[in-house]
Design an enzyme around this catalytic site. Structure first.
Site, PDB file in Angstrom:
ATOM      1  N   ASN A  24      -9.733   1.584   7.692  1.00 60.50           N
ATOM      2  CA  ASN A  24     -11.113   1.511   8.159  1.00 60.50           C
ATOM      3  C   ASN A  24     -11.257   1.390   9.670  1.00 60.50           C
ATOM      4  O   ASN A  24     -12.362   1.450  10.190  1.00 60.50           O
ATOM      5  CB  ASN A  24     -11.846   0.343   7.487  1.00 60.50           C
ATOM      6  N   TYR A  50      -5.021  -0.374   9.748  1.00 59.38           N
ATOM      7  CA  TYR A  50      -5.657  -0.245   8.438  1.00 59.38           C
ATOM      8  C   TYR A  50      -6.675   0.894   8.503  1.00 59.38           C
ATOM      9  O   TYR A  50      -7.232   1.215   9.548  1.00 59.38           O
ATOM     10  CB  TYR A  50      -6.291  -1.553   7.939  1.00 59.38           C
ATOM     11  N   TYR A  96       0.803  -1.228   0.000  1.00 63.48           N
ATOM     12  CA  TYR A  96       0.000   0.000   0.000  1.00 63.48           C
ATOM     13  C   TYR A  96       0.836   1.279   0.000  1.00 63.48           C
ATOM     14  O   TYR A  96       0.290   2.370  -0.068  1.00 63.48           O
ATOM     15  CB  TYR A  96      -0.925   0.029   1.232  1.00 63.48           C
ATOM     16  N   ASN A 135     -13.975   6.115   5.110  1.00 63.61           N
ATOM     17  CA  ASN A 135     -14.072   5.133   6.195  1.00 63.61           C
ATOM     18  C   ASN A 135     -13.096   5.394   7.336  1.00 63.61           C
ATOM     19  O   ASN A 135     -13.398   5.099   8.495  1.00 63.61           O
ATOM     20  CB  ASN A 135     -13.896   3.713   5.656  1.00 63.61           C
ATOM     21  N   HIS A 188      -4.499   6.049  -1.098  1.00 61.71           N
ATOM     22  CA  HIS A 188      -5.079   6.003   0.250  1.00 61.71           C
ATOM     23  C   HIS A 188      -4.022   6.247   1.331  1.00 61.71           C
ATOM     24  O   HIS A 188      -4.371   6.508   2.475  1.00 61.71           O
ATOM     25  CB  HIS A 188      -5.735   4.642   0.470  1.00 61.71           C
TER      26      HIS A 188
END
Length: 188
Positions: free
Chosen positions: A64, A62, A12, A110, A17
């Protein structure tokens, strides 16, 4: 406490994000931060800026579930919500555009929903634009992939502007910082 939202893990690192993590890395570089420690599901580093202690935070929960790290850290350090700056990606802004706000809704993000759910509501928001996905493209794919090469310079300039704005708001105060660093509306 300056919190960058993102997802841990190599896969990631360059995703849209992870904009919050990338801004935190820029701040760490500018402030000479080299030591990070694990604390309450986050990587935390301490820095000094104009005699003021600053915590740089990258939740490792993470995106969320970011609030599961931020809420407990905020309470552990006995910080007011308004002393928490949160940096994150925003699809509703053009690539690299910065917007600072003192309040607002989650707007479908989120990570912000998670902060709100964990008792952190009145934090200062630093949103960095990542643009919208192309028509008929998946939002999840859009946020979890890197920028195409032609947009990287614009995006990286936005990361630097976000770091400038955060340090500026620390020095000037949020209201003056918003006046200086938020984009001006063009007069018609």
């Amino acid at each position: 406490m300056i919190v960058g939202l993102g997802n841990p893990g190599r896969e990631y690192e360059k995703s849209k994000h992870n904009t919050g993590f990338r801004v935190i890395d820029e701040l760490a570089s500018r402030l000479g931060v080299t030591v990070w420690r694990s604390q309450m599901d986050a990587l935390v580093a301490q820095a000094m800026d104009d005699g003021e202690k600053i915590l740089l935070v990258k939740p490792q929960t993470y995106m969320n579930n970011s609030g599961a790290a931020v809420g407990p850290l905020m309470r552990w350090y006995k910080l007011d919500e308004t002393d928490v700056y949160v940096i994150y990606d925003d699809m509703d802004l053009p690539v690299g555009r910065l917007r600072i706000r003192t309040s607002g809704s989650a707007g479908g993000h989120n990570g912000i929903k998670s902060l709100l759910a964990h008792g952190c509501e009145r934090f200062i928001r630093f949103r960095v634009g990542i643009g919208r996905p192309l028509p008929h493209h998946d939002v999840v794919d859009h946020v979890l992939t890197p920028f195409p090469d032609e947009l990287v310079p614009e995006y990286e300039e936005g990361l630097k502007k976000a770091a400038d704005a955060i340090l500026g708001c620390l020095k000037l105060g949020v209201d003056k910082g918003m006046n200086r660093f938020n984009p001006r509306k063009k007069k018609e």
